[in-house]
Design an enzyme around this catalytic site. Structure first.
Site, PDB file in Angstrom:
ATOM      1  N   HIS A 143      26.491 -79.343 -19.998  1.00 14.17           N
ATOM      2  CA  HIS A 143      27.135 -78.036 -20.216  1.00 14.17           C
ATOM      3  C   HIS A 143      28.649 -77.727 -20.425  1.00 14.17           C
ATOM      4  CE1 HIS A 143      23.195 -76.413 -18.279  1.00 14.17           C
ATOM      5  NE2 HIS A 143      23.304 -77.453 -17.665  1.00 14.17           N
ATOM      6  N   TYR A 144      29.098 -76.928 -21.100  1.00 15.55           N
ATOM      7  CA  TYR A 144      30.452 -76.369 -20.832  1.00 15.55           C
ATOM      8  C   TYR A 144      30.559 -75.273 -19.896  1.00 15.55           C
ATOM      9  CZ  TYR A 144      30.384 -73.198 -24.885  1.00 15.55           C
ATOM     10  OH  TYR A 144      30.066 -72.472 -25.920  1.00 15.55           O
ATOM     11  N   THR A 145      31.439 -74.999 -19.065  1.00 12.20           N
ATOM     12  CA  THR A 145      31.685 -73.768 -18.269  1.00 12.20           C
ATOM     13  C   THR A 145      31.871 -72.569 -18.870  1.00 12.20           C
ATOM     14  OG1 THR A 145      33.966 -74.349 -18.033  1.00 12.20           O
ATOM     15  CG2 THR A 145      32.469 -74.990 -16.392  1.00 12.20           C
ATOM     16  N   HIS A 196      22.759 -78.755 -23.370  1.00 14.21           N
ATOM     17  CA  HIS A 196      21.974 -77.346 -23.007  1.00 14.21           C
ATOM     18  C   HIS A 196      21.587 -76.719 -24.140  1.00 14.21           C
ATOM     19  CE1 HIS A 196      22.451 -73.732 -20.579  1.00 14.21           C
ATOM     20  NE2 HIS A 196      21.078 -74.009 -20.610  1.00 14.21           N
ATOM     21  N   GLU A 217      28.106 -79.545 -15.417  1.00  8.93           N
ATOM     22  CA  GLU A 217      29.073 -78.553 -15.962  1.00  8.93           C
ATOM     23  C   GLU A 217      30.337 -79.223 -16.333  1.00  8.93           C
ATOM     24  OE1 GLU A 217      28.586 -75.506 -16.895  1.00  8.93           O
ATOM     25  OE2 GLU A 217      26.620 -74.938 -15.962  1.00  8.93           O
TER      26      GLU A 217
END
Length: 255
Positions: free
Chosen positions: A32-34, A139, A97
């Site tokens: 994921h990225y935050t 994601h 993340e």
């Protein structure tokens, strides 16, 4: 008492209360990225009991790793999702993340040192849990209707070069026909069947509906990022066929 780190790469622990028991063995990593203004804001959110979200790890901009959930427990990172017909992605996966502002911030580049940290963590996880390369996913792969992360600028090729993830050279743009929203018939059904065979949650209806456009977009974002438009051109279809042919395990042949 705080749990003990699972990986030797962990530099700090920030326990999250947002956990449940696993019901499946770990066989997947989801990246994921935050999508937030700062690492601290993201970590605080993941540790907030009212947010109901969490991840096992957070990789900071400098490549250092914070662990928030023990690997033995189920973190709440993937949400409503599906891969290979399994809808409880959280039970079968480790969630990572990666601190990055995301699409809302113009999708900034991921620093090289941060990607080095992601690679090292993924290699450690894949070795300890025997995770197949094709189960290191975005994601957006498992939740294409809801998520875009880690985005089309994420350097999947760099990870693949380090032995992480499944990738083939993307077929060049141009050449061949194309399928798009509103089309129908056997070619659309064949495209949907190939996407489902690779792992995406898509029904084989023969109609190029909105969900098909969304899944094709997610596929392009990960595997053919030169043009992310939801149109299944020849490049998209050839890249998908090549991925299936190279998929580990007993992937069926494509007629």
């Amino acid at each position: 008492m705080p749990f003990q780190p699972d990986s030797p790469l962990v530099v700090a622990l920030r326990p999250s209360p947002n956990v449940t028991a696993r019901t499946l063995p770990v066989d997947m990593i989801v990246l994921h990225y935050t999508g937030m203004d700062s690492a601290q804001a993201a970590i605080d959110l993941l540790a907030d009991p009212t947010s109901k979200v969490s991840s096992h790890y957070v990789v900071l901009e400098d490549g250092s790793v914070v662990q928030m959930v023990p690997e033995a427990l189920r973190a709440h990172h993937a949400g409503v999702s599906v891969w290979e017909g399994e809808s409880d992605t959280n039970s079968r996966s480790i969630g990572i993340e990666i601190v990055n502002g995301g699409h809302s911030a113009g999708l900034p580049d991921f620093p090289a040192v941060q990607i080095d940290g992601v690679i090292a963590l993924c290699r450690d996880l894949a070795a300890r849990h025997a995770i197949r390369p094709d189960r290191v996913l975005a994601h957006s792969d498992v939740a294409p209707a809801r998520k875009e992360d880690p985005g089309e600028r994420f350097p999947w090729a760099e990870l693949h070069g380090a032995g992480i993830g499944h990738l083939v050279p993307a077929a060049p743009l141009g050449g061949g026909g194309f399928l798009m929203q509103g089309d129908s018939g056997p070619p659309v059904a064949a495209l949907q069947a190939m996407l489902a065979l690779y792992g995406y949650g898509i029904a084989v209806t023969g109609d190029y509906d909105e969900m098909t456009r969304i899944v094709v977009t997610a596929f392009q974002r990960h595997f053919r990022p030169a043009r992310v438009d939801g149109v299944a051109d020849g490049s998209t279809v050839r890249t998908l066929r090549d991925l299936i042919a190279a998929k580990p395990g007993d992937a069926p042949e494509i007629a």
